[in-house]
Design an enzyme around this catalytic site. Structure first.
Site, PDB file in Angstrom:
ATOM      1  N   ASP A   1       0.810  -1.225   0.000  1.00 28.25           N
ATOM      2  CA  ASP A   1       0.000   0.000   0.000  1.00 28.25           C
ATOM      3  C   ASP A   1       0.840   1.270   0.000  1.00 28.25           C
ATOM      4  O   ASP A   1       0.421   2.298   0.532  1.00 28.25           O
ATOM      5  CB  ASP A   1      -0.975   0.022   1.206  1.00 28.25           C
ATOM      6  CG  ASP A   1      -1.793  -1.240   1.282  1.00 28.25           C
ATOM      7  OD1 ASP A   1      -2.305  -1.660   0.244  1.00 28.25           O
ATOM      8  OD2 ASP A   1      -1.899  -1.819   2.382  1.00 28.25           O
TER       9      ASP A   1
ATOM     10  N   LYS B   1       2.191   2.144  -5.237  1.00 31.54           N
ATOM     11  CA  LYS B   1       2.869   1.668  -6.467  1.00 31.54           C
ATOM     12  C   LYS B   1       2.053   1.991  -7.720  1.00 31.54           C
ATOM     13  O   LYS B   1       2.607   2.388  -8.734  1.00 31.54           O
ATOM     14  CB  LYS B   1       3.106   0.153  -6.389  1.00 31.54           C
ATOM     15  CG  LYS B   1       4.105  -0.234  -5.317  1.00 31.54           C
ATOM     16  CD  LYS B   1       4.193  -1.726  -5.146  1.00 31.54           C
ATOM     17  CE  LYS B   1       2.986  -2.334  -4.487  1.00 31.54           C
ATOM     18  NZ  LYS B   1       2.797  -2.036  -3.070  1.00 31.54           N
TER      19      LYS B   1
ATOM     20  N   GLY C   1      -4.186  -4.124  -4.540  1.00 32.92           N
ATOM     21  CA  GLY C   1      -5.137  -3.104  -4.987  1.00 32.92           C
ATOM     22  C   GLY C   1      -4.328  -1.885  -5.360  1.00 32.92           C
ATOM     23  O   GLY C   1      -3.863  -1.170  -4.491  1.00 32.92           O
ATOM     24  N   HIS C   2      -4.088  -1.713  -6.643  1.00 30.68           N
ATOM     25  CA  HIS C   2      -3.263  -0.584  -7.083  1.00 30.68           C
ATOM     26  C   HIS C   2      -4.177   0.556  -7.537  1.00 30.68           C
ATOM     27  O   HIS C   2      -4.946   0.412  -8.479  1.00 30.68           O
ATOM     28  CB  HIS C   2      -2.302  -1.026  -8.193  1.00 30.68           C
ATOM     29  CG  HIS C   2      -1.245  -1.949  -7.672  1.00 30.68           C
ATOM     30  ND1 HIS C   2      -0.297  -2.538  -8.463  1.00 30.68           N
ATOM     31  CD2 HIS C   2      -0.979  -2.370  -6.412  1.00 30.68           C
ATOM     32  CE1 HIS C   2       0.497  -3.297  -7.711  1.00 30.68           C
ATOM     33  NE2 HIS C   2       0.090  -3.211  -6.465  1.00 30.68           N
TER      34      HIS C   2
ATOM     35  N   GLN D   1       2.229  -5.863  -3.283  1.00 30.30           N
ATOM     36  CA  GLN D   1       2.495  -5.963  -1.840  1.00 30.30           C
ATOM     37  C   GLN D   1       3.797  -5.218  -1.521  1.00 30.30           C
ATOM     38  O   GLN D   1       4.165  -4.308  -2.242  1.00 30.30           O
ATOM     39  CB  GLN D   1       2.550  -7.420  -1.359  1.00 30.30           C
ATOM     40  CG  GLN D   1       1.211  -8.126  -1.366  1.00 30.30           C
ATOM     41  CD  GLN D   1       0.807  -8.659  -2.727  1.00 30.30           C
ATOM     42  OE1 GLN D   1       1.597  -9.302  -3.390  1.00 30.30           O
ATOM     43  NE2 GLN D   1      -0.408  -8.399  -3.139  1.00 30.30           N
TER      44      GLN D   1
ATOM     45  N   THR E   1      -9.770  -4.787   0.328  1.00 28.92           N
ATOM     46  CA  THR E   1     -10.701  -5.320   1.331  1.00 28.92           C
ATOM     47  C   THR E   1     -11.453  -4.224   2.083  1.00 28.92           C
ATOM     48  O   THR E   1     -12.390  -4.521   2.816  1.00 28.92           O
ATOM     49  CB  THR E   1      -9.927  -6.151   2.378  1.00 28.92           C
ATOM     50  OG1 THR E   1      -8.929  -5.297   2.959  1.00 28.92           O
ATOM     51  CG2 THR E   1      -9.259  -7.357   1.755  1.00 28.92           C
TER      52      THR E   1
ATOM     53  N   ARG F   1     -10.405  -2.767   4.564  1.00 25.47           N
ATOM     54  CA  ARG F   1     -10.032  -2.824   5.982  1.00 25.47           C
ATOM     55  C   ARG F   1      -9.210  -1.594   6.377  1.00 25.47           C
ATOM     56  O   ARG F   1      -8.417  -1.081   5.579  1.00 25.47           O
ATOM     57  CB  ARG F   1      -9.174  -4.068   6.259  1.00 25.47           C
ATOM     58  CG  ARG F   1      -9.953  -5.359   6.201  1.00 25.47           C
ATOM     59  CD  ARG F   1      -9.059  -6.540   6.510  1.00 25.47           C
ATOM     60  NE  ARG F   1      -8.044  -6.735   5.497  1.00 25.47           N
ATOM     61  CZ  ARG F   1      -7.096  -7.663   5.570  1.00 25.47           C
ATOM     62  NH1 ARG F   1      -7.016  -8.459   6.623  1.00 25.47           N
ATOM     63  NH2 ARG F   1      -6.223  -7.795   4.605  1.00 25.47           N
TER      64      ARG F   1
ATOM     65  N   SER G   1       5.801  12.416  -3.465  1.00 32.61           N
ATOM     66  CA  SER G   1       4.397  12.478  -3.883  1.00 32.61           C
ATOM     67  C   SER G   1       3.609  13.252  -2.825  1.00 32.61           C
ATOM     68  O   SER G   1       3.761  13.011  -1.629  1.00 32.61           O
ATOM     69  CB  SER G   1       3.852  11.061  -4.036  1.00 32.61           C
ATOM     70  OG  SER G   1       2.468  11.114  -4.269  1.00 32.61           O
TER      71      SER G   1
ATOM     72  N   GLY H   1       0.096  13.864  -3.067  1.00 32.81           N
ATOM     73  CA  GLY H   1      -1.342  13.660  -3.222  1.00 32.81           C
ATOM     74  C   GLY H   1      -1.564  12.507  -4.179  1.00 32.81           C
ATOM     75  O   GLY H   1      -0.636  12.066  -4.859  1.00 32.81           O
TER      76      GLY H   1
HETATM   77  P1  IMP Z   1      -2.733 -12.760   1.414  1.00 36.56           P
HETATM   78  O1  IMP Z   1      -1.587 -12.518   0.507  1.00 36.56           O
HETATM   79  O2  IMP Z   1      -4.030 -12.239   0.871  1.00 36.56           O
HETATM   80  O3  IMP Z   1      -2.851 -14.154   1.901  1.00 36.56           O
HETATM   81  O4  IMP Z   1      -2.472 -11.882   2.743  1.00 36.56           O
HETATM   82  C1  IMP Z   1      -1.345 -12.098   3.573  1.00 36.56           C
HETATM   83  C2  IMP Z   1      -0.977 -10.822   4.300  1.00 36.56           C
HETATM   84  O5  IMP Z   1      -0.507  -9.867   3.356  1.00 36.56           O
HETATM   85  C3  IMP Z   1      -2.144 -10.160   5.027  1.00 36.56           C
HETATM   86  O6  IMP Z   1      -1.641  -9.497   6.183  1.00 36.56           O
HETATM   87  C4  IMP Z   1      -2.626  -9.121   4.037  1.00 36.56           C
HETATM   88  O7  IMP Z   1      -3.288  -8.043   4.665  1.00 36.56           O
HETATM   89  C5  IMP Z   1      -1.322  -8.689   3.403  1.00 36.56           C
HETATM   90  N1  IMP Z   1      -1.491  -8.227   2.038  1.00 36.56           N
HETATM   91  C6  IMP Z   1      -1.706  -8.987   0.939  1.00 36.56           C
HETATM   92  N2  IMP Z   1      -1.787  -8.211  -0.153  1.00 36.56           N
HETATM   93  C7  IMP Z   1      -1.596  -6.948   0.260  1.00 36.56           C
HETATM   94  C8  IMP Z   1      -1.531  -5.700  -0.419  1.00 36.56           C
HETATM   95  O8  IMP Z   1      -1.640  -5.599  -1.644  1.00 36.56           O
HETATM   96  N3  IMP Z   1      -1.303  -4.613   0.360  1.00 36.56           N
HETATM   97  C9  IMP Z   1      -1.128  -4.695   1.706  1.00 36.56           C
HETATM   98  N4  IMP Z   1      -1.167  -5.837   2.370  1.00 36.56           N
HETATM   99  C10 IMP Z   1      -1.401  -6.959   1.657  1.00 36.56           C
END
Ligand code: IMP
Length: 423
Positions: A13, A16, A40-41, A224, A301, A303, A412, A414
């Site tokens: 996050d 990227k 999620g880009h 990630q 997600t 979250r 960056s 904004g």
């Molecule tokens: P998984 O890859 O979905 O199984 O998640 C494993 C861990 O990596 C969890 O803590 C997720 O919240 C985190 N995670 C997976 N993808 C992302 C991402 O794109 N951004 C931030 N955290 C991620």
């Protein structure tokens, strides 16, 4: 021609998507090399926000070819939704989006297995995005997986059935209460596979090899972040792929001596979504301000992300592991208004002060040691050149560059394409 990399240096996050979108004008090809729809880009331009999960962030740039590499795992259902969202842009998708035959498929039962595995872990859960990432990579390394190339053979449904049946037995083994209607899930899956089959499948390693020979400029887009790397991240609270520079070699078939610039992205502070250790996490008003001003909610997600001060011990580690040659600092604007900024420069670990990233950074073994710096009050979001940046922000940047021994080339300020300052 070398292949440049763009990687997140924290727990994902970092922004990227925005930076790939900004940099795409300098590249002919953008290639994703690992991860899947857990990513999620987010890209913002012309007042519209776009979120991509599997499709590379170069998709909106005319003339750019986008490749989903062999290291990526693809969920046809999510992929189809992404394609649906792109429909209004009238893009010629089959000619600008190419998919590696060696990329693995996420089946509906992979997602169910993810849910069952997390439910069985109770408090020790990873906080997975539940997109089926872990089970799909398990099948890949376990040599049971299904690949995009399998869809070109007439027996792919048989392969699918065998694997899905095996997964169902495994789900039952977990003995947790997972409600699902596999028939319904499969209906969506088979429909989405038919859409996928209309796209262009390639031997992406060969394509990229030829592209390099022809002098094409290639950018490999990571997903990630380095601290979620399966080997070097905060295991077991990690994702299931190599998010670090080496992952671009295996995830695209690019030789190590063909890697050029390694562009590392980090936020001016730190965030983490999901479970796992986070030494500089804030539980106070400062953390709440970062979350609110930075709009720290997951693009995949929704979250809430955990927030904290910049952790230079972790960042230095990521710079080393990746061989970062230039840095990009994101969300400097979010720190406007903090009187004092803290930066973690060392850990207290088992009674000693250390500056390297240790085996274990759980709360009970690590206490962050901070340096304090003056903050800045100015709103950065309208600034467009580095000579406008406040003096105290320049000091913050100088301090980080000295500690990390790598120049910060972009700041960056904004989410929009235009809110990007080059140094
Ligand atoms: P998984 O890859 O979905 O199984 O998640 C494993 C861990 O990596 C969890 O803590 C997720 O919240 C985190 N995670 C997976 N993808 C992302 C991402 O794109 N951004 C931030 N955290 C991620």
């Amino acid at each position: 021609m070398a292949v440049d990399l763009l990687l997140g240096l924290q727990w994902g996050d970092e922004g990227k998507g925005k930076i790939v979108d900004v940099l795409t004008q300098n590249y002919d090809i953008i290639a994703r090399f690992q991860g899947g729809p857990n990513a999620g880009h987010t890209l913002e331009f012309d007042g519209i926000k776009h979120v991509l999960h599997t499709i590379p962030s170069g998709i909106f740039h005319k003339g750019a070819i986008n490749i989903v590499g062999n290291g990526v795992v693809i969920d046809p259902v999510i992929f189809q939704k992404e394609l649906d969202n792109l429909e209004k842009f009238n893009l010629d998708i089959p000619s600008i989006l190419l998919i590696s035959r060696k990329a693995h498929l996420i089946l509906p039962t992979h997602r169910l297995l993810d849910a069952a595995s997390e439910a069985s872990k109770g408090k020790a859960k990873i906080g997975s995005t539940l997109k089926g990432i872990g089970p799909t990579y398990m099948d890949k390394t376990g040599r049971n997986g299904m690949r995009i190339g399998d869809l070109e053979f007439s027996d792919w449904k048989e392969k699918y059935r065998n694997l899905a049946d095996k997964h169902e037995a495994m789900i039952n083994f977990y003995d947790v209460d997972i409600q699902y209607d596999l028939k319904e899930l499969e209906e969506d899956f088979f429909k989405a596979v038919e859409t996928l089959k209309k796209l262009t499948f390639i031997d992406s390693e060969e394509y990229l090899f030829n592209a390099q020979r022809e002098g094409k400029k290639i950018l490999a887009e990571g997903a990630q972040g380095s601290l979620l790397d399966i080997d070097f991240g905060t295991y077991p609270f990690v994702t299931s792929s190599n998010t670090t520079a080496a992952g671009a070699c295996t995830g695209l078939g690019v030789a190590p001596n063909k890697i050029g610039d390694v562009k590392g992205i980090f936020k001016a502070y730190t965030t983490r979504v999901g479970s796992g250790p986070f030494p500089t996490e804030l539980f106070d008003e400062d953390g709440a301000i970062m979350a609110k001003v930075g709009n720290e909610f997951g693009a995949t997600t929704g979250r809430a992300r955990r927030c904290g001060w910049l952790d230079l011990v972790a960042l230095k580690y990521a710079v080393q592991i990746n061989g970062v040659t230039e840095l990009m600092m994101m969300k400097g604007d979010v720190l406007s208004g903090f009187k004092t900024l803290k930066v973690c420069t060392a850990y207290e670990y088992k009674g000693k002060t250390i500056t390297h990233f240790p085996y274990n950074i759980e709360e009970e073994s690590v206490t962050p040691i901070y340096s304090e710096m003056d903050g800045w009050a100015e709103d950065l979001t309208k600034m467009s050149s580095s000579d406008q940046l406040p003096e105290t922000l320049n000091k913050y940047i100088d301090f980080l560059e000295k500690e990390l021994e790598v120049p910060i080339k972009i700041v960056s300020v904004g989410p929009d394409r235009t809110q990007t300052i080059y140094r």
